[in-house]
Write a protein that holds these residues in place. Sequence first.
Motif, PDB file in Angstrom:
ATOM      1  N   PRO A 266       6.528 -27.174  12.427  1.00 51.80           N
ATOM      2  CA  PRO A 266       5.504 -28.185  12.132  1.00 51.80           C
ATOM      3  C   PRO A 266       4.644 -27.727  10.953  1.00 51.80           C
ATOM      4  CG  PRO A 266       4.945 -26.927  14.115  1.00 51.80           C
ATOM      5  CD  PRO A 266       6.321 -26.484  13.706  1.00 51.80           C
ATOM      6  N   LEU A 267       4.127 -28.699  10.214  1.00 47.28           N
ATOM      7  CA  LEU A 267       3.218 -28.384   9.112  1.00 47.28           C
ATOM      8  C   LEU A 267       1.815 -28.243   9.710  1.00 47.28           C
ATOM      9  CD1 LEU A 267       2.712 -28.138   6.041  1.00 47.28           C
ATOM     10  CD2 LEU A 267       2.388 -30.613   5.998  1.00 47.28           C
ATOM     11  N   THR A 268       1.305 -27.024   9.744  1.00 48.63           N
ATOM     12  CA  THR A 268       0.009 -26.801  10.391  1.00 48.63           C
ATOM     13  C   THR A 268      -1.130 -27.191   9.459  1.00 48.63           C
ATOM     14  OG1 THR A 268      -0.129 -24.540   9.548  1.00 48.63           O
ATOM     15  CG2 THR A 268       0.944 -24.846  11.694  1.00 48.63           C
ATOM     16  N   SER A 269      -2.282 -27.480  10.057  1.00 46.31           N
ATOM     17  CA  SER A 269      -3.451 -27.825   9.234  1.00 46.31           C
ATOM     18  C   SER A 269      -3.867 -26.604   8.415  1.00 46.31           C
ATOM     19  CB  SER A 269      -4.597 -28.314  10.111  1.00 46.31           C
ATOM     20  OG  SER A 269      -4.847 -27.377  11.138  1.00 46.31           O
ATOM     21  N   GLU A 270      -3.554 -25.419   8.917  1.00 45.40           N
ATOM     22  CA  GLU A 270      -3.852 -24.191   8.165  1.00 45.40           C
ATOM     23  C   GLU A 270      -3.080 -24.188   6.839  1.00 45.40           C
ATOM     24  OE1 GLU A 270      -2.627 -20.682  10.226  1.00 45.40           O
ATOM     25  OE2 GLU A 270      -3.534 -19.309   8.746  1.00 45.40           O
ATOM     26  N   THR A 271      -1.801 -24.516   6.937  1.00 52.81           N
ATOM     27  CA  THR A 271      -0.975 -24.538   5.723  1.00 52.81           C
ATOM     28  C   THR A 271      -1.468 -25.616   4.752  1.00 52.81           C
ATOM     29  OG1 THR A 271       0.892 -23.934   7.142  1.00 52.81           O
ATOM     30  CG2 THR A 271       1.417 -24.590   4.905  1.00 52.81           C
ATOM     31  N   LEU A 272      -1.842 -26.766   5.307  1.00 58.54           N
ATOM     32  CA  LEU A 272      -2.362 -27.842   4.458  1.00 58.54           C
ATOM     33  C   LEU A 272      -3.622 -27.391   3.716  1.00 58.54           C
ATOM     34  CD1 LEU A 272      -2.073 -31.267   6.346  1.00 58.54           C
ATOM     35  CD2 LEU A 272      -1.163 -30.668   4.093  1.00 58.54           C
ATOM     36  N   LEU A 273      -4.501 -26.680   4.440  1.00 60.11           N
ATOM     37  CA  LEU A 273      -5.742 -26.191   3.819  1.00 60.11           C
ATOM     38  C   LEU A 273      -5.457 -25.184   2.710  1.00 60.11           C
ATOM     39  CD1 LEU A 273      -8.250 -25.839   6.791  1.00 60.11           C
ATOM     40  CD2 LEU A 273      -8.524 -27.212   4.699  1.00 60.11           C
ATOM     41  N   LEU A 274      -4.412 -24.382   2.941  1.00 61.25           N
ATOM     42  CA  LEU A 274      -4.025 -23.384   1.939  1.00 61.25           C
ATOM     43  C   LEU A 274      -3.698 -24.054   0.599  1.00 61.25           C
ATOM     44  CD1 LEU A 274      -1.657 -20.857   3.740  1.00 61.25           C
ATOM     45  CD2 LEU A 274      -3.972 -20.475   2.833  1.00 61.25           C
ATOM     46  N   VAL A 275      -2.944 -25.152   0.695  1.00 57.94           N
ATOM     47  CA  VAL A 275      -2.555 -25.862  -0.526  1.00 57.94           C
ATOM     48  C   VAL A 275      -3.799 -26.345  -1.266  1.00 57.94           C
ATOM     49  CG1 VAL A 275      -1.294 -27.852  -1.448  1.00 57.94           C
ATOM     50  CG2 VAL A 275      -0.335 -26.554   0.451  1.00 57.94           C
ATOM     51  N   GLN A 276      -4.734 -26.886  -0.495  1.00 58.87           N
ATOM     52  CA  GLN A 276      -5.991 -27.369  -1.099  1.00 58.87           C
ATOM     53  C   GLN A 276      -6.719 -26.216  -1.789  1.00 58.87           C
ATOM     54  OE1 GLN A 276      -6.147 -30.614  -0.636  1.00 58.87           O
ATOM     55  NE2 GLN A 276      -6.926 -31.127   1.414  1.00 58.87           N
ATOM     56  N   LYS A 277      -6.796 -25.095  -1.058  1.00 62.35           N
ATOM     57  CA  LYS A 277      -7.568 -23.936  -1.501  1.00 62.35           C
ATOM     58  C   LYS A 277      -7.020 -23.359  -2.807  1.00 62.35           C
ATOM     59  CE  LYS A 277      -7.773 -19.542   0.126  1.00 62.35           C
ATOM     60  NZ  LYS A 277      -7.546 -18.522   1.161  1.00 62.35           N
ATOM     61  N   ALA A 278      -5.713 -23.488  -2.992  1.00 61.84           N
ATOM     62  CA  ALA A 278      -5.077 -22.857  -4.146  1.00 61.84           C
ATOM     63  C   ALA A 278      -5.521 -23.465  -5.481  1.00 61.84           C
ATOM     64  CB  ALA A 278      -3.557 -22.955  -4.012  1.00 61.84           C
TER      65      ALA A 278
END
Lengths: 323, 323
Positions: A266-278
């Motif tokens: 699953p695509l976790t919200s943590e991973t989604l936040l990482l993309v934003q943060k980058a």
Amino acid sequence: MRLANIYRHIKKDLERVEDLLSQSMATNQLELKQSSTHLLRAGGKRMRPVFVLLSGRFGTSNKQHVIDVAVALELIHMATLVHDDVIDNASLRRGQPTVKAQWDNRVAMYAGDYIISRALHIISDIQILKVHQELSKAIFLMCEGEIDQIRDLYKPQQSVKQYLSRIKRKTALLMSISCQLGALVSDAPPKVIQHLKLYGYYVGMAFQLTDDVLDFTGDEETLGKPAGSDLRQGNVTLPVIYAMQHLPEVERQLLDSFLSSQGKHPLTSETLLLVQKAGGNEFTLELSKRYLNKALDELKKLPSVQEQELLKMLAEFIVGRNY
Amino acid sequence: MRLANIYRHIKKDLERVEDLLSQSMATNQLELKQSSTHLLRAGGKRMRPVFVLLSGRFGTSNKQHVIDVAVALELIHMATLVHDDVIDNASLRRGQPTVKAQWDNRVAMYAGDYIISRALHIISDIQILKVHQELSKAIFLMCEGEIDQIRDLYKPQQSVKQYLSRIKRKTALLMSISCQLGALVSDAPPKVIQHLKLYGYYVGMAFQLTDDVLDFTGDEETLGKPAGSDLRQGNVTLPVIYAMQHLPEVERQLLDSFLSSQGKHPLTSETLLLVQKAGGNEFTLELSKRYLNKALDELKKLPSVQEQELLKMLAEFIVGRNY
């Protein structure tokens, strides 16, 4: 700034487009009737017809052909939407397609084919060969782009260049040709046609770049789908490519492991936040602005008529939109 | 009688068609290159180009456009084959599509779209508007036919009329338009065009009727698939319709129960034999012969040139074939 401010200048033409869209999809075939009614009711912003109609005012002749081209390009856009929906994951229930889903998929495929042939039919009485040459070329380039996109699903290592080449064929090409053909059938001067063609290309690029950021930053209600849907379906857009190139090793691996699982994890919200943060969103929006400026530069080379101003407003609206 | 006896009269033209087919499918897109190479190598009888080329000899002008139309119609035929293969049961393993099968299906869909747009591109410099009008119309009628066929899968109660309407759009239309457009771009007289168009239609009907019998009577080796494949996949052809109308109640119920199960029950050899026994094959072949005779009647109205004789041989070969 609202789209209505642009649309009211071409209200009558847009109404004719709408009428012809209904007429051109008329059929006695029950399933086709249902799906075309659904498509027409779903509406949409009719962006491609607007590009055609405004560009078609830079020439002097053949109003009816401008309308026909507007209808044809909206139909082709609709056909791509229908084909995009074929065999997407939504039609599979836990990986198991029902008989109905299989049939629906096949019907959707032929419904898309049907709509394309209707588009061709409506412009089949236009004598200008270049219209047919450019349009068929655009369609086969779009198909190549679609297959590239399928091949590149979930691929962790992708270059910015690959991405730009994909969105060019996926989005920018049809907007570009909308402007080009509108101007061409109205018999606009060759230089004007060329500037409008480039304008449409740059706006299309800017549009898709913004769209790919909105997929991360928009809220579910306005997007009509949960944030991160592109990534979840394996579509590696520029914010993700940027993240893969700029995240620290440990964090990059999280994203990498989602992609490498081909969407099984699953695509976790943590991973989604990482993309934003980058910082990929900001990078992408910056690039989008550069394309917007290129589009506006092309407009400056056009005669300063009202349509020039309307195309400027349209470009700024499309790129600056937040839905 | 061998096809080669006909083909040798148009050998050079057919070679040009073959060259152009390869050229027109040229692409740098890897997946497309693979699938188009596969299609070209698979060969086929190139029946539609042969119809175009022979019909194109009844006029006097524009040999290149005749060749282009021949290539375009073979490409459209290929595209229908590619789209027919999308989401068929063969790509599902125990009802469970692998990720690969899903991708392959999407790629096949866009490969079909790509081939259609290549067909359009190759004829986009033909000035005769009727060519484009008739071709786009043929494509949307074919799409309607395909969707009708999907809707009618496994339906036990079907009329002969429904069946004829389906095979008309599935098969006869493209053969008819092959003859029509070949004659049209060669600038043949209107009456000649009309006779050739009807000839193609009647031959197409006769061809499909024979084909639907061969599916029951042919052996697996020559058919390339087990006997009864159409019925197994829910395609209710004329021999089955005839059997449903003429079998005694008890035996009809066996067939009915297979159809009503939507293919979930296996098709037993007993049920297959029932269809044969009912006499539908003979009925269908008889009808095929009637269409063949109508086709030959149309030929009689043409100038008595060599091509008239070749078209006669071609029709008789196609309908009388046993593979």
